[in-house]
Scaffold this motif. Structure first.
Motif, PDB file in Angstrom:
ATOM      1  N   UNK A 121       0.949  -1.424  -0.088  1.00  0.00           N
ATOM      2  CA  UNK A 121      -0.480   0.005  -0.576  1.00  0.00           C
ATOM      3  C   UNK A 121       0.907   0.998   0.265  1.00  0.00           C
ATOM      4  N   UNK A 147      -8.221   0.519  10.525  1.00  0.00           N
ATOM      5  CA  UNK A 147      -8.645  -1.207  10.606  1.00  0.00           C
ATOM      6  C   UNK A 147      -9.801  -1.505  11.947  1.00  0.00           C
ATOM      7  N   UNK A 181      -9.899  -2.556   6.073  1.00  0.00           N
ATOM      8  CA  UNK A 181      -8.837  -1.767   6.041  1.00  0.00           C
ATOM      9  C   UNK A 181      -9.003  -0.339   5.292  1.00  0.00           C
ATOM     10  N   UNK A 196      -7.798   3.206  -0.238  1.00  0.00           N
ATOM     11  CA  UNK A 196      -7.939   1.836   0.442  1.00  0.00           C
ATOM     12  C   UNK A 196      -8.867   1.001   0.985  1.00  0.00           C
ATOM     13  N   UNK A 244     -10.073  -3.113   1.486  1.00  0.00           N
ATOM     14  CA  UNK A 244      -9.581  -4.661   2.173  1.00  0.00           C
ATOM     15  C   UNK A 244     -10.086  -4.524   2.937  1.00  0.00           C
ATOM     16  N   UNK A 258      -8.098  -6.933   5.055  1.00  0.00           N
ATOM     17  CA  UNK A 258      -6.760  -8.121   6.199  1.00  0.00           C
ATOM     18  C   UNK A 258      -6.825  -8.788   6.650  1.00  0.00           C
TER      19      UNK A 258
END
Lengths: 126, 157
Positions: free
Chosen positions: A24, B80, B102, B112, B114, B116
């Protein structure tokens, strides 16, 4: 003692090693430099060591005098693993820590550390 | 009931009772988020082994040197959210298996978002549990491809 594995990591160079959450692409959270102890400083009259010489990892020019003043030094290997100290000053690659976090005794040549441009929050760990 | 729970929590904090394994995992993430390198390292066992998106850190020193700084940068730049957690094991060996959503924004502005997946194994050392193994992976194929490319191409920061 895991020095051989760590040496392998260093010998391979960080360039071959990048992966992980770093896939990232985010901004750095702070400036940081890694290094390795090359020599211990002279102990004071009571045997306490507050300085050492280092080399940068990966190789880079020497630091400017007192560029690291107030930075946080955290040991990443060796007997003082996970111990943090405040840098009082530096002359090139000679680094001096302040007395508030205690002496560096226990660090050894080849120990790896990271320097980060952030203050130590001592109260949080007391 | 709430009072009893609060008293138990207060006494645990007041008398420095050791964290349970899930709290150790949460403390590790909090240390990364707080940019506290020493606190994060203090939760790791000296025999740590890390599997991270196809990369291996065979020692705690290798992880501390190579990947912990990046993980800290990501922790600071993202949020998170714990979605699922399963704890297991017995005696001195425990496991904490978690999934997180996340979210955040990359340097170039791309989002971002996704899932995790995190496996953490812990071992009791003295009166404290410490982390002996991390395994992180994700459901995002694009992320995995970037990780694969970066592993072979890019220099460390």
């Amino acid at each position: 003692m895991k020095v051989p594995a760590l040496f392998l990591v260093l010998a391979l160079g960080a360039g071959a090693a990048r992966a992980g959450h770093d896939a990232i692409d985010v901004d750095r959270s702070m400036k940081r430099h890694a290094g390795q102890v090359t020599a211990l400083g002279e102990p004071d009259g009571e045997g306490r060591i507050y300085s050492f010489r280092a080399r940068r990892l990966p190789a880079a020019p020497d630091f400017v005098a007192n560029e690291l003043r107030g930075w946080r030094l955290t040991m990443l290997a060796g007997q003082r693993f996970a111990q943090a100290f405040e840098v009082q000053g530096n002359m090139g690659l000679e680094i001096v820590v302040g007395p508030l976090d205690g002496p560096l005794n226990g660090i050894a040549v080849n120990d790896v550390f990271v320097l980060e441009e952030i203050a130590i929050e001592r109260a949080a760990r007391q | 009931m709430r009072l009893a729970w609060a008293l138990a929590l207060w006494s645990a904090l007041a008398f420095g009772q050791a964290r349970v394994p899930a709290e150790v995992v949460d403390a590790f993430h909090a240390a990364l988020r707080n940019k506290d390198t020493a606190a994060a390292l203090s939760l790791l066992d000296r025999g740590l082994l890390v599997f991270e998106f196809g990369a291996v850190d065979p020692t705690v020193e290798a992880y501390a040197f190579r990947h912990l700084p990046f993980d800290m940068d990501v922790a600071v730049a993202t949020r998170w959210k714990l979605e699922t957690r399963r704890v297991g094991g017995e005696g001195n060996d425990r496991s904490v298996l978690s999934t997180y959503r996340v979210t955040g924004t990359q340097s170039d502005g791309r989002p971002i978002d996704l899932t995790m997946l995190e496996t953490v194994l812990l071992r009791r050392s003295g009166d404290a549990f410490r982390i002996v193994h991390f395994h992180w992976s994700t459901d995002d194929p694009a992320f995995l491809e970037r990780a694969r490319k970066q592993r072979s191409q890019e220099p460390a920061r």
